[in-house]
Design a protein around this motif. Structure first.
Motif, PDB file in Angstrom:
ATOM      1  N   ASN A   1       6.461  72.908  12.046  1.00 48.77           N
ATOM      2  CA  ASN A   1       5.930  71.562  11.872  1.00 48.77           C
ATOM      3  C   ASN A   1       6.740  70.585  12.712  1.00 48.77           C
ATOM      4  O   ASN A   1       7.903  70.328  12.431  1.00 48.77           O
ATOM      5  N   LEU A   2       6.099  70.039  13.742  1.00 54.49           N
ATOM      6  CA  LEU A   2       6.800  69.122  14.627  1.00 54.49           C
ATOM      7  C   LEU A   2       6.474  67.668  14.325  1.00 54.49           C
ATOM      8  O   LEU A   2       6.803  66.783  15.103  1.00 54.49           O
ATOM      9  N   GLU A   3       5.784  67.412  13.209  1.00 59.06           N
ATOM     10  CA  GLU A   3       5.524  66.022  12.854  1.00 59.06           C
ATOM     11  C   GLU A   3       6.841  65.292  12.598  1.00 59.06           C
ATOM     12  O   GLU A   3       6.996  64.131  12.920  1.00 59.06           O
TER      13      GLU A   3
ATOM     14  N   GLY B   1       0.520  58.532  18.526  1.00 61.54           N
ATOM     15  CA  GLY B   1      -0.386  57.385  18.485  1.00 61.54           C
ATOM     16  C   GLY B   1      -0.340  56.592  19.778  1.00 61.54           C
ATOM     17  O   GLY B   1      -1.378  56.169  20.304  1.00 61.54           O
ATOM     18  N   CYS B   2       0.855  56.394  20.327  1.00 64.55           N
ATOM     19  CA  CYS B   2       0.997  55.682  21.604  1.00 64.55           C
ATOM     20  C   CYS B   2       0.384  56.480  22.742  1.00 64.55           C
ATOM     21  O   CYS B   2      -0.281  55.923  23.625  1.00 64.55           O
ATOM     22  N   PHE B   3       0.595  57.783  22.725  1.00 65.39           N
ATOM     23  CA  PHE B   3       0.030  58.663  23.757  1.00 65.39           C
ATOM     24  C   PHE B   3      -1.489  58.552  23.795  1.00 65.39           C
ATOM     25  O   PHE B   3      -2.101  58.523  24.871  1.00 65.39           O
ATOM     26  N   LEU B   4      -2.095  58.462  22.622  1.00 63.29           N
ATOM     27  CA  LEU B   4      -3.554  58.441  22.517  1.00 63.29           C
ATOM     28  C   LEU B   4      -4.154  57.061  22.762  1.00 63.29           C
ATOM     29  O   LEU B   4      -5.297  56.957  23.217  1.00 63.29           O
ATOM     30  N   GLU B   5      -3.393  55.999  22.483  1.00 69.72           N
ATOM     31  CA  GLU B   5      -3.989  54.663  22.441  1.00 69.72           C
ATOM     32  C   GLU B   5      -3.466  53.677  23.484  1.00 69.72           C
ATOM     33  O   GLU B   5      -4.067  52.625  23.682  1.00 69.72           O
ATOM     34  N   ILE B   6      -2.351  53.997  24.155  1.00 73.39           N
ATOM     35  CA  ILE B   6      -1.749  53.036  25.079  1.00 73.39           C
ATOM     36  C   ILE B   6      -1.995  53.409  26.541  1.00 73.39           C
ATOM     37  O   ILE B   6      -2.174  52.551  27.398  1.00 73.39           O
ATOM     38  N   GLY B   7      -1.989  54.695  26.841  1.00 74.31           N
ATOM     39  CA  GLY B   7      -2.189  55.111  28.228  1.00 74.31           C
ATOM     40  C   GLY B   7      -0.924  55.043  29.058  1.00 74.31           C
ATOM     41  O   GLY B   7      -0.969  55.019  30.291  1.00 74.31           O
TER      42      GLY B   7
ATOM     43  N   LEU C   1      21.050  59.792  21.037  1.00 74.56           N
ATOM     44  CA  LEU C   1      22.164  60.204  20.196  1.00 74.56           C
ATOM     45  C   LEU C   1      22.255  61.728  20.181  1.00 74.56           C
ATOM     46  O   LEU C   1      21.339  62.426  20.624  1.00 74.56           O
ATOM     47  N   LYS C   2      23.357  62.237  19.641  1.00 72.89           N
ATOM     48  CA  LYS C   2      23.579  63.687  19.631  1.00 72.89           C
ATOM     49  C   LYS C   2      22.581  64.397  18.729  1.00 72.89           C
ATOM     50  O   LYS C   2      22.140  65.509  19.014  1.00 72.89           O
ATOM     51  N   GLN C   3      22.214  63.754  17.625  1.00 77.27           N
ATOM     52  CA  GLN C   3      21.202  64.283  16.717  1.00 77.27           C
ATOM     53  C   GLN C   3      19.952  63.406  16.813  1.00 77.27           C
ATOM     54  O   GLN C   3      20.055  62.182  16.795  1.00 77.27           O
ATOM     55  N   VAL C   4      18.803  64.035  16.903  1.00 82.41           N
ATOM     56  CA  VAL C   4      17.553  63.302  17.094  1.00 82.41           C
ATOM     57  C   VAL C   4      16.598  63.617  15.949  1.00 82.41           C
ATOM     58  O   VAL C   4      16.322  64.787  15.669  1.00 82.41           O
ATOM     59  N   ASN C   5      16.113  62.576  15.300  1.00 83.69           N
ATOM     60  CA  ASN C   5      15.097  62.736  14.265  1.00 83.69           C
ATOM     61  C   ASN C   5      13.736  62.597  14.933  1.00 83.69           C
ATOM     62  O   ASN C   5      13.203  61.501  15.083  1.00 83.69           O
ATOM     63  N   TYR C   6      13.187  63.716  15.364  1.00 82.33           N
ATOM     64  CA  TYR C   6      11.941  63.704  16.134  1.00 82.33           C
ATOM     65  C   TYR C   6      10.760  63.372  15.235  1.00 82.33           C
ATOM     66  O   TYR C   6      10.480  64.065  14.276  1.00 82.33           O
ATOM     67  N   ARG C   7      10.068  62.265  15.560  1.00 83.79           N
ATOM     68  CA  ARG C   7       8.902  61.824  14.805  1.00 83.79           C
ATOM     69  C   ARG C   7       7.693  61.823  15.728  1.00 83.79           C
ATOM     70  O   ARG C   7       7.509  60.916  16.526  1.00 83.79           O
ATOM     71  N   LYS C   8       6.877  62.839  15.611  1.00 84.79           N
ATOM     72  CA  LYS C   8       5.744  62.977  16.514  1.00 84.79           C
ATOM     73  C   LYS C   8       4.619  62.009  16.187  1.00 84.79           C
ATOM     74  O   LYS C   8       3.898  61.562  17.083  1.00 84.79           O
ATOM     75  N   ASP C   9       4.458  61.648  14.919  1.00 83.59           N
ATOM     76  CA  ASP C   9       3.279  60.892  14.505  1.00 83.59           C
ATOM     77  C   ASP C   9       3.141  59.567  15.246  1.00 83.59           C
ATOM     78  O   ASP C   9       2.084  59.265  15.822  1.00 83.59           O
ATOM     79  N   PHE C  10       4.196  58.762  15.264  1.00 82.14           N
ATOM     80  CA  PHE C  10       4.126  57.460  15.935  1.00 82.14           C
ATOM     81  C   PHE C  10       3.977  57.626  17.444  1.00 82.14           C
ATOM     82  O   PHE C  10       3.177  56.934  18.085  1.00 82.14           O
ATOM     83  N   ILE C  11       4.743  58.542  18.022  1.00 82.31           N
ATOM     84  CA  ILE C  11       4.699  58.743  19.475  1.00 82.31           C
ATOM     85  C   ILE C  11       3.316  59.203  19.908  1.00 82.31           C
ATOM     86  O   ILE C  11       2.774  58.748  20.921  1.00 82.31           O
TER      87      ILE C  11
END
Length: 259
Positions: free
Chosen positions: A2-4, A110-116, A98-108
């Motif tokens: 799960n990469l969300e 949305g930008c990929f789909l709606e911003i171009g 940062l050294k540790q990354v809290n990857y949040r796919k959901d918001f990103i």
């Protein structure tokens, strides 16, 4: 997997980015980009922003800048746990992650789909955009796509010497027949042309050959919300024909912009 939402190290995310980059194809990304103008599928336009940055983005391990290194005497007296905490709050000198990354796919996503184009310029965005763009099927541009893109480029080429991309030119682009966009989407598009080195200046280069860490990139004004380098572009700077040919040289419909 799960990469969300996923906790990753900086180095793990960099490795994933380069796996996706190795699987990406310039011809596919430029074809998708061009095809987005008439069909308004903004996901088709988004990938080229990151693919452009990746032309010079360095493969690297997490490295702290010497400028941000803590006082050595104080640091040496800390416990191992405290040292690790201090290091965890310091950005990488190459990408500002940062050294540790809290990857949040959901918001990103949305930008990929709606911003171009890009909204954030951190490595989470790079990974998401490349992985999502790589999943898309190739779509060939139509005559309408070439017409719209040509009109955008003509507006830029005919700009007055001191015109920026931020007001008058955006307003003109907004009036192009068949091109649906809002101000945020037009800004993202013009910023992509900056990342690709098509819109750059003699002093402020795009990413085709030169890498710039966005975290330390200069701003034209303190309050500017435009990304580097198109933030500095003026009408007198025109179009980098060599960069344009690199990206779109296979399309005879656009050859007047590099000849």
């Amino acid at each position: 997997m799960n990469l969300e939402k996923e906790n990753l190290t900086h180095n793990e995310l960099i490795e994933r980015i380069f796996i996706e980059y190795r699987e990406s194809d310039k011809a596919k990304y430029t074809s998708l980009f061009l095809s987005s103008f008439s069909n308004n599928k903004l996901s088709h336009r988004s990938g080229l922003a990151v693919f452009s940055i990746m032309q010079s983005f360095p493969k690297h391990s997490f490295t702290i800048s010497e400028d941000s290194t803590p006082n050595k005497q104080l640091f040496d007296k800390m416990s191992d746990e405290d040292k690790e905490f201090v290091i965890s709050r310091m950005p990488c000198k190459y990408c500002a992650s940062l050294k540790q990354v809290n990857y949040r796919k959901d918001f990103i996503l949305g930008c990929f789909l709606e911003i171009g184009g890009l909204i954030g310029t951190d490595i989470q965005n790079y990974y998401c955009y490349l992985s999502e763009a790589n999943k898309l099927k190739v779509t060939q541009p139509t005559e309408s796509d070439f017409r719209i893109f040509s009109e955008i480029l003509t507006i830029l080429l005919e700009a007055d010497e001191k015109d920026t991309v931020k007001k008058t030119l955006q307003s003109k682009i907004d009036k192009i027949k068949g091109f649906k966009s809002n101000a945020e989407q037009r800004q993202a598009l013009l910023e992509t042309l900056g990342y690709s080195s098509i819109l750059e200046t003699d002093e402020h280069k795009g990413f085709l050959e030169y890498y710039t860490n966005f975290a330390s990139a200069p701003k034209k004004t303190h309050s500017s919300d435009w990304n580097y380098p198109v933030d500095f572009w003026l009408g007198k700077d025109g179009i980098n024909k060599e960069a344009f040919k690199f990206w779109f040289g296979e399309y005879s419909q656009l050859e007047k912009f590099w000849k």
